[in-house]
Design a protein around this motif. Structure first.
Motif, PDB file in Angstrom:
ATOM      1  N   ALA A   1     -10.287  -4.477   2.068  1.00  0.00           N
ATOM      2  CA  ALA A   1     -11.364  -3.399   2.326  1.00  0.00           C
ATOM      3  C   ALA A   1     -11.397  -2.877   3.454  1.00  0.00           C
ATOM      4  O   ALA A   1     -11.325  -1.679   3.660  1.00  0.00           O
ATOM      5  N   PRO A   2     -11.329  -3.448   4.781  1.00  0.00           N
ATOM      6  CA  PRO A   2     -11.194  -2.619   5.922  1.00  0.00           C
ATOM      7  C   PRO A   2     -10.060  -1.848   6.274  1.00  0.00           C
ATOM      8  O   PRO A   2     -10.248  -0.791   6.889  1.00  0.00           O
ATOM      9  N   LEU A   3      -9.009  -2.445   5.850  1.00  0.00           N
ATOM     10  CA  LEU A   3      -7.555  -1.823   6.080  1.00  0.00           C
ATOM     11  C   LEU A   3      -7.408  -0.518   5.254  1.00  0.00           C
ATOM     12  O   LEU A   3      -7.114   0.399   5.772  1.00  0.00           O
ATOM     13  N   CYS A   4      -7.802  -0.784   4.024  1.00  0.00           N
ATOM     14  CA  CYS A   4      -7.863   0.345   2.997  1.00  0.00           C
ATOM     15  C   CYS A   4      -8.788   1.470   3.497  1.00  0.00           C
ATOM     16  O   CYS A   4      -8.319   2.753   3.533  1.00  0.00           O
ATOM     17  N   GLU A   5      -9.879   1.120   3.973  1.00  0.00           N
ATOM     18  CA  GLU A   5     -10.853   2.190   4.356  1.00  0.00           C
ATOM     19  C   GLU A   5     -10.371   2.920   5.402  1.00  0.00           C
ATOM     20  O   GLU A   5     -10.318   4.379   5.838  1.00  0.00           O
ATOM     21  N   PHE A   6      -9.802   2.026   6.813  1.00  0.00           N
ATOM     22  CA  PHE A   6      -9.317   2.815   7.678  1.00  0.00           C
ATOM     23  C   PHE A   6      -8.212   3.588   7.360  1.00  0.00           C
ATOM     24  O   PHE A   6      -7.892   4.706   8.107  1.00  0.00           O
ATOM     25  N   LEU A   7      -7.276   3.229   6.454  1.00  0.00           N
ATOM     26  CA  LEU A   7      -6.105   4.217   6.245  1.00  0.00           C
ATOM     27  C   LEU A   7      -6.182   5.207   5.223  1.00  0.00           C
ATOM     28  O   LEU A   7      -5.413   6.052   4.580  1.00  0.00           O
ATOM     29  N   GLY A   8      -7.634   5.343   4.477  1.00  0.00           N
ATOM     30  CA  GLY A   8      -7.822   6.134   3.339  1.00  0.00           C
ATOM     31  C   GLY A   8      -7.043   5.823   2.280  1.00  0.00           C
ATOM     32  O   GLY A   8      -6.773   6.788   1.354  1.00  0.00           O
ATOM     33  N   LEU A   9      -7.014   4.590   1.804  1.00  0.00           N
ATOM     34  CA  LEU A   9      -6.159   4.227   0.711  1.00  0.00           C
ATOM     35  C   LEU A   9      -7.145   3.661  -0.443  1.00  0.00           C
ATOM     36  O   LEU A   9      -7.978   2.757   0.036  1.00  0.00           O
ATOM     37  N   ALA A  10      -6.451   3.832  -1.675  1.00  0.00           N
ATOM     38  CA  ALA A  10      -7.553   2.777  -2.492  1.00  0.00           C
ATOM     39  C   ALA A  10      -7.182   1.281  -2.296  1.00  0.00           C
ATOM     40  O   ALA A  10      -5.895   0.978  -2.138  1.00  0.00           O
TER      41      ALA A  10
ATOM     42  N   LEU B   1       0.770  -1.253   0.128  1.00  0.00           N
ATOM     43  CA  LEU B   1       0.050   0.208  -0.174  1.00  0.00           C
ATOM     44  C   LEU B   1       0.665   1.360  -0.132  1.00  0.00           C
ATOM     45  O   LEU B   1       0.422   2.562  -0.132  1.00  0.00           O
ATOM     46  N   GLY B   2       2.170   1.110   0.055  1.00  0.00           N
ATOM     47  CA  GLY B   2       3.163   2.273   0.037  1.00  0.00           C
ATOM     48  C   GLY B   2       3.517   2.657   1.457  1.00  0.00           C
ATOM     49  O   GLY B   2       4.008   3.730   1.431  1.00  0.00           O
ATOM     50  N   LEU B   3       3.247   2.013   2.355  1.00  0.00           N
ATOM     51  CA  LEU B   3       3.737   2.198   3.762  1.00  0.00           C
ATOM     52  C   LEU B   3       4.938   1.517   4.103  1.00  0.00           C
ATOM     53  O   LEU B   3       5.072   1.364   5.276  1.00  0.00           O
ATOM     54  N   GLY B   4       5.670   1.424   3.382  1.00  0.00           N
ATOM     55  CA  GLY B   4       6.828   0.810   3.613  1.00  0.00           C
ATOM     56  C   GLY B   4       8.022   1.603   3.162  1.00  0.00           C
ATOM     57  O   GLY B   4       8.261   2.851   2.831  1.00  0.00           O
ATOM     58  N   PRO B   5       9.153   1.338   3.908  1.00  0.00           N
ATOM     59  CA  PRO B   5       9.570  -0.097   4.492  1.00  0.00           C
ATOM     60  C   PRO B   5       8.851   0.007   6.054  1.00  0.00           C
ATOM     61  O   PRO B   5       8.401   0.816   6.479  1.00  0.00           O
ATOM     62  N   CYS B   6       8.358  -1.201   6.144  1.00  0.00           N
ATOM     63  CA  CYS B   6       7.459  -1.510   7.303  1.00  0.00           C
ATOM     64  C   CYS B   6       8.522  -2.173   8.569  1.00  0.00           C
ATOM     65  O   CYS B   6       9.019  -3.376   8.080  1.00  0.00           O
ATOM     66  N   TYR B   7       8.728  -1.719   9.694  1.00  0.00           N
ATOM     67  CA  TYR B   7       9.543  -1.978  10.625  1.00  0.00           C
ATOM     68  C   TYR B   7       9.132  -3.338  11.185  1.00  0.00           C
ATOM     69  O   TYR B   7       7.897  -3.776  11.431  1.00  0.00           O
ATOM     70  N   HIS B   8      10.064  -4.354  11.409  1.00  0.00           N
ATOM     71  CA  HIS B   8       9.530  -5.620  11.825  1.00  0.00           C
ATOM     72  C   HIS B   8      10.751  -6.430  12.581  1.00  0.00           C
ATOM     73  O   HIS B   8      11.801  -5.684  12.683  1.00  0.00           O
ATOM     74  N   MET B   9      10.532  -7.660  13.255  1.00  0.00           N
ATOM     75  CA  MET B   9      11.756  -8.031  13.921  1.00  0.00           C
ATOM     76  C   MET B   9      12.781  -8.398  13.114  1.00  0.00           C
ATOM     77  O   MET B   9      13.963  -8.322  13.376  1.00  0.00           O
TER      78      MET B   9
END
Length: 195
Positions: A160-169, A10-18
């Motif tokens: 659907a719920p993730l994109c709606e929450f984040l305001g992304l297509a 969705l363009g929200l990377g890089p995403c921090y992870h272990m």
């Protein structure tokens, strides 16, 4: 891992992870140890990152909400017994076999143990105790984060719920699905954290 992959798609990377910690433990283990001591340097921890998932981040949701009051939080939830089986076969298995791990991995394992204990979990807990603690943790997150900034999400719900929450297509691709257990052990192998 599925959520991480989705956030990056969705363009929200890089995403921090272990795996960021495992990739540079000399930098990140001391940073998380300092955070546990009440001296977090969020800018240093998340340098170059646009989002974060999983531990160690998940144990610091109150501090992160205070530091980033406008941030959005996603609480992934699932059947507690399924979660217990998963954690018992991944990080808890690694922690319980600490003495079999190479000495250079011990600081990382110790940091993991402290991060997990901070969230109220202990590998020595019974399965019922772990399930109850999992439920309590989810309730604590919901109590701490305002509803407008918190999405309760199951990966099986898809985009659907993730994109709606984040305001992304909505992407045209299918929601990513990863095997968390296999991915965990591969992560440790890639990071050199296996015996």
């Amino acid at each position: 891992m599925s959520l991480r992959t989705a956030l990056e798609q969705l363009g929200l990377g890089p995403c921090y992870h272990m795996d960021v910690v495992l990739g540079d433990p000399a930098t990140h283990v001391p940073l998380w140890n300092a955070a546990q001591a009440g001296k977090p340097d969020w800018a240093a921890i998340y340098q170059g990152q646009r989002s974060a998932v999983d531990w160690p981040t998940a144990s610091f949701y109150p501090e992160l909400h205070a530091a980033f009051p406008d941030a959005k939080f996603v609480l992934t939830h699932r059947d507690p017994q399924s979660w217990v089986e998963s954690i018992s076969e991944t990080i808890f298995a690694a922690l319980l076999s600490r003495n079999d791990a190479p000495p250079e991995v011990h600081p990382w394992l110790d940091m993991c143990m402290h991060v997990i204990a901070r969230a109220g979990f202990d590998p020595a807990m019974s399965k019922d105790e772990l399930a109850n603690r999992f439920i309590a943790h989810n309730e604590a997150v919901q109590a701490a984060i305002p509803d407008s900034q918190l999405l309760l999400f199951q990966v099986k719900e898809g985009w659907a719920p993730l994109c709606e929450f984040l305001g992304l297509a909505l992407p045209e691709s299918e929601f990513p699905r990863t095997n968390d257990r296999a991915a965990f052990w591969q992560l440790l192998e890639d990071g050199g954290a296996t015996a």
